[in-house]
Design a protein around this motif. Structure first.
Motif, PDB file in Angstrom:
ATOM      1  N   ASP A  18       1.648 -33.111 -95.707  1.00 51.13           N
ATOM      2  CA  ASP A  18       2.209 -34.309 -95.063  1.00 51.13           C
ATOM      3  C   ASP A  18       1.204 -35.451 -94.969  1.00 51.13           C
ATOM      4  O   ASP A  18       1.390 -36.375 -94.182  1.00 51.13           O
ATOM      5  N   LEU A  20      -1.518 -38.227 -97.296  1.00 51.50           N
ATOM      6  CA  LEU A  20      -1.370 -39.193 -98.380  1.00 51.50           C
ATOM      7  C   LEU A  20      -2.507 -39.046 -99.384  1.00 51.50           C
ATOM      8  O   LEU A  20      -3.652 -38.840 -98.992  1.00 51.50           O
ATOM      9  N   HIS A  75       1.301 -41.903-102.728  1.00 57.03           N
ATOM     10  CA  HIS A  75       1.759 -40.547-103.012  1.00 57.03           C
ATOM     11  C   HIS A  75       1.708 -39.740-101.724  1.00 57.03           C
ATOM     12  O   HIS A  75       0.636 -39.413-101.217  1.00 57.03           O
ATOM     13  N   SER A  76       2.854 -39.451-101.174  1.00 52.47           N
ATOM     14  CA  SER A  76       2.964 -38.638 -99.975  1.00 52.47           C
ATOM     15  C   SER A  76       2.885 -37.172-100.388  1.00 52.47           C
ATOM     16  O   SER A  76       3.620 -36.726-101.276  1.00 52.47           O
ATOM     17  N   CYS A  78       3.611 -33.468-100.249  1.00 60.37           N
ATOM     18  CA  CYS A  78       4.705 -32.662 -99.710  1.00 60.37           C
ATOM     19  C   CYS A  78       4.384 -31.166 -99.651  1.00 60.37           C
ATOM     20  O   CYS A  78       4.718 -30.500 -98.686  1.00 60.37           O
TER      21      CYS A  78
END
Length: 130
Positions: A18, A20, A75-76, A78
């Motif tokens: 979660d 970056l 770009h997160s 995940c």
């Protein structure tokens, strides 16, 4: 910094889940082999309040890298950033999704299914200001 300290950062930050990916760059330092640097922003879960901090991960003597990311957005992260030791090399894999939600067991699996990774001889991670 020792590899154990680097591994501890990945534990403390829960693999940057979660967080970056702020940057992923590669460079040639004078007189050295190819290196890559990832700058990540995530929560350190060992600090009261789960403070957001910035971590720099540097892979040296890079053998291979791949970055299939969108250029028009952050770009997160995940599914986390994996720190893997495979075939005597270090692999830092961002958001790779592999069979059975397990870590990949070979570099061939990373190459086949990974979309953002770097493979090299050494890796070091440290918190930075910023």
């Amino acid at each position: 910094m020792s590899i154990e300290a680097t591994q501890q950062i990945f534990v403390d930050y829960h693999r940057f889940d979660d967080g970056l990916l702020l940057s992923f760059e590669y460079f040639y330092a004078p007189g050295e082999r190819l290196a890559a640097k990832l700058v990540l922003h995530a929560r350190n879960h060992t600090v009261e309040g789960n403070e957001w901090r910035t971590v720099e991960v540097v892979v040296t003597d890079v053998k291979e890298l791949c970055a299939k990311v969108r250029g028009d957005q952050f770009h997160s992260i995940c599914s986390g950033v994996k720190l893997l030791n495979l075939d005597g090399l270090w692999c830092v894999d961002v958001d790779g999704v592999y069979s059975f939600d397990e870590d990949p067991v070979s570099l061939d699996e990373v190459r086949r299914d990974g979309s953002c990774y770097v493979i090299g001889s050494q890796v070091e991670a440290c918190e930075i200001e910023g």
